[in-house]
Design an enzyme around this catalytic site. Structure first.
Site, PDB file in Angstrom:
ATOM      1  N   CYS A 161      -7.518  62.312  68.542  1.00 54.48           N
ATOM      2  CA  CYS A 161      -8.892  62.718  68.846  1.00 54.48           C
ATOM      3  C   CYS A 161      -9.901  61.921  68.023  1.00 54.48           C
ATOM      4  O   CYS A 161     -11.017  61.685  68.471  1.00 54.48           O
ATOM      5  CB  CYS A 161      -9.067  64.222  68.621  1.00 54.48           C
ATOM      6  SG  CYS A 161      -8.611  64.778  66.993  1.00 54.48           S
ATOM      7  N   HIS A 216     -10.161  68.757  63.865  1.00 51.24           N
ATOM      8  CA  HIS A 216     -10.174  68.221  65.222  1.00 51.24           C
ATOM      9  C   HIS A 216     -11.531  67.553  65.444  1.00 51.24           C
ATOM     10  O   HIS A 216     -12.564  68.032  64.970  1.00 51.24           O
ATOM     11  CB  HIS A 216      -9.959  69.379  66.212  1.00 51.24           C
ATOM     12  CG  HIS A 216      -9.994  68.941  67.634  1.00 51.24           C
ATOM     13  ND1 HIS A 216      -9.162  67.970  68.143  1.00 51.24           N
ATOM     14  CD2 HIS A 216     -10.782  69.342  68.676  1.00 51.24           C
ATOM     15  CE1 HIS A 216      -9.427  67.803  69.429  1.00 51.24           C
ATOM     16  NE2 HIS A 216     -10.403  68.618  69.768  1.00 51.24           N
TER      17      HIS A 216
END
Ligand SMILES: [Zn+2]
Ligand SMILES: [Zn+2]
Ligand SMILES: [Zn+2]
Ligand SMILES: [Zn+2]
Ligand SMILES: [Zn+2]
Ligand SMILES: [Zn+2]
Lengths: 93, 488
Positions: free
Chosen positions: B167, B438
């Site tokens: 990510c 994240h």
């Protein structure tokens, strides 16, 4: 136009600042999407008169009032403010 | 609109050439010299009524000035002088055709005068809209398929598969794909590669990626090959292992900048005063000025270094503007950090100030939320507000100089036209803790439309939501683009 106005106008042209302000206005009108809006107005006007010959003057008469109304206040304000400041500083010199 | 003029203008040109138009244009439409401006300033009044308008025209046959409120028409009729030039725009009116007419040759003269005028006034050339040349016009006619871009289009929005904690790469790829000028460069296929087909050029890979993003397909993309390439290059270059979006951003720019050397791009990758001119540097490189002032003799030593992004300390809650203000504040270096002064010829205490000498087209800010020290690694979650529109003027070297000498920069004629406004177009966020985090990105699509890119998921977002997010990397694009006089 009064004599004073004429002199101020001549000064603006002579120094090139009239052209600078004009360019600034042109850029602002492009940025805010005004030019594209006016283009669409012109396109509509041409389409409405598809079978007759559309001239520049016809377009100007038809589109100008709406185009003027579309100029955002922020653009008018900025230009007015900048020209005002400019003229005031010129007076002192 | 055709640009072959009309039979009347062509007859006129055959008899008198283009000189009459050239002279009227250079002196009264786009003044190419100071002398011309003097003529224009004093003589642009209607010869009939003495007023400066409306819509002044000049007779092309005898240079008679008159207004469009009837007097130029009067002159035209009585003298049988049928062609006249609009002094505001340089267009030619033909009284026999009863409309403005357009002639390619005269239009070219008009453009070259406008460029000269801009140069003589120190105005950078404004953006010229793209006009298809004859080849492109033919190609457009042949290709019937049209894709209409409406204000609500979602073209260009595609998710990216997460290939196992990738990510931090995905969010940077999304940002680059939605960088307006980079997109324009790649969709216009400006990268002409020497190493074509070798499969080794990363710029070519990115070029393909842009095509895939804007193909109209909506399924998420998988970036195996590209990420692998960037990753191996970056690791090879920087030797780092961290999965940090900021480091990946810088590494990507670096790798692309190096691979641009393969290209023979239209602008040429020639180095100007030692600086690279590749598309990456054209868009992302700015100049950071550092002034070190000796406290004894007040001598200043100035250096300017290129930068791709600005890393800002996050001390506590605050705003981006406050961070930038701190970044550009003069700092006393103290007695422990004396610097050798070339005037005093010995080590002296000094102050150091950083300012922005030149601004890049894309200004990237890195909020230093991760603190790595020998004792602890921690994340600073402090709220830092950032605006949708940002004026960079206060942080520029020229502005700081003007403030120091007490001058009011705003009244200088150049100051009126200096435009350092930026608009937010992408924000990368890190959610969660340092080791279990994240990355997501917000990107702007068209004017005012925002989308959240969370790996394979793309969802509509509001500007409010974007501005309320924590912010790790902030990307601003210059609002108005200026063009060099010479470049045009
Ligand atoms: Zn005449
Ligand atoms: Zn008149
Ligand atoms: Zn004609
Ligand atoms: Zn290539
Ligand atoms: Zn480069
Ligand atoms: Zn010294």
């Amino acid at each position: 136009m009064t004599v004073n106005n004429t002199i101020a106008h001549q000064r603006l042209v002579l120094s090139g600042d009239r052209e600078r302000f004009r360019e600034l206005l042109r850029r602002r009108l492009i940025e805010c999407g005004w030019r594209d809006q006016v283009r669409m107005l012109c396109r509509e006007a041409v389409k409405e008169n598809e079978n007759s010959n559309v001239t520049f003057d016809m377009l100007v008469t038809k589109v100008t009032p709406r185009a003027r109304a579309l100029v955002p206040d922020t653009v008018k304000k900025e230009l007015l403010q900048k020209i005002k400041t400019y003229l005031l500083t010129q007076k002192d010199q | 609109m055709n640009d072959n003029g009309c039979i009347h203008l062509n007859n006129f040109k055959a008899a008198k050439g283009t000189n009459p138009y050239k002279i009227v244009h250079a002196f009264f439409v786009s003044c190419t010299s100071f002398e011309a401006r003097r003529y224009k300033a004093t003589s642009c009044l209607c010869f009939t009524c003495g007023k400066p308008g409306p819509r002044m025209h000049s007779c092309l046959h005898c240079i008679y000035f008159a207004c469009y409120a009837g007097h130029i028409q009067e002159h035209s009729k009585s003298k049988k002088h049928f062609l006249y030039v609009d002094l505001s725009y340089g267009n030619i009116y033909c009284a026999q055709c009863q409309d403005y007419i357009y002639d390619r040759e005269l239009n070219e003269i008009s453009i070259s005068h406008k460029l000269k005028e801009a140069k003589s006034l120190g105005i950078s050339m404004p953006f010229m809209p793209w006009l298809p040349n004859s080849n492109e016009a033919m190609a457009l006619r042949r290709l019937r398929k049209r894709r209409l871009i409406s204000p609500h289009t979602t073209i260009g929005l595609r998710g990216l598969q997460n290939l196992g904690s990738t990510c931090f790469m995905n969010c940077i790829v999304q940002t680059l794909i939605h960088t307006p000028l980079l997109r324009d460069y790649f969709l216009a296929e400006k990268h002409k590669c020497k190493a074509q087909g070798s499969g080794k050029c990363l710029v070519c890979e990115v070029s393909k990626l842009f095509q895939e993003f804007y193909s109209g397909a909506k399924t998420p993309l998988t970036l195996h090959r590209l990420l692998h390439l960037i990753w191996t290059h970056a690791r090879h270059l920087a030797g780092y292992e961290q999965q940090d979006a900021h480091e990946f951003f810088i590494a990507t720019l670096d790798v692309l900048h190096r691979h641009c050397m393969n290209g023979v791009d239209e602008n040429g990758e020639k180095k100007e005063n030692g600086r690279c001119n590749c598309i990456i540097d054209q868009i992302f490189t700015g100049g950071l000025q550092s002034d070190v002032v000796c406290t004894s003799c007040h001598g200043v030593s100035t250096t300017i270094d290129p930068f791709w992004d600005i890393s800002l300390d996050v001390a506590g809650p605050g705003s981006l503007a406050a961070c930038l203000e701190r970044f550009t504040r003069a700092e006393h270096l103290g007695s422990a950090a004396k610097i050798k002064c070339s005037t005093c010829r010995c080590y002296r205490e000094s102050t150091k100030q950083l300012t922005l000498e030149t601004l890049p087209i894309v200004a990237s800010f890195h909020l230093k939320r991760f603190e790595h020290s020998s004792q602890i690694d921690r994340k600073i979650n402090a709220f830092v507000s950032f605006p949708a529109e940002l004026d960079m003027t206060p942080f520029m070297s020229s502005h700081r100089r003007a403030v120091d000498v007490g001058a009011d920069n705003n009244n200088a004629p150049e100051g009126v036209f200096e435009d350092n406004r930026y608009s937010l177009f992408a924000v990368v966020n890190h959610v969660g803790s340092l080791d279990a985090g994240h990355y997501t990105a917000y990107v702007r699509q068209m004017k005012g439309g925002w989308f959240k890119c969370d790996d394979h998921m793309i969802t509509r977002a509001s500007l409010r939501e974007v501005l309320d997010s924590e912010g790790y990397l902030l990307f601003y694009h210059k609002t108005v683009l200026e063009y060099d006089c010479d470049a045009a």
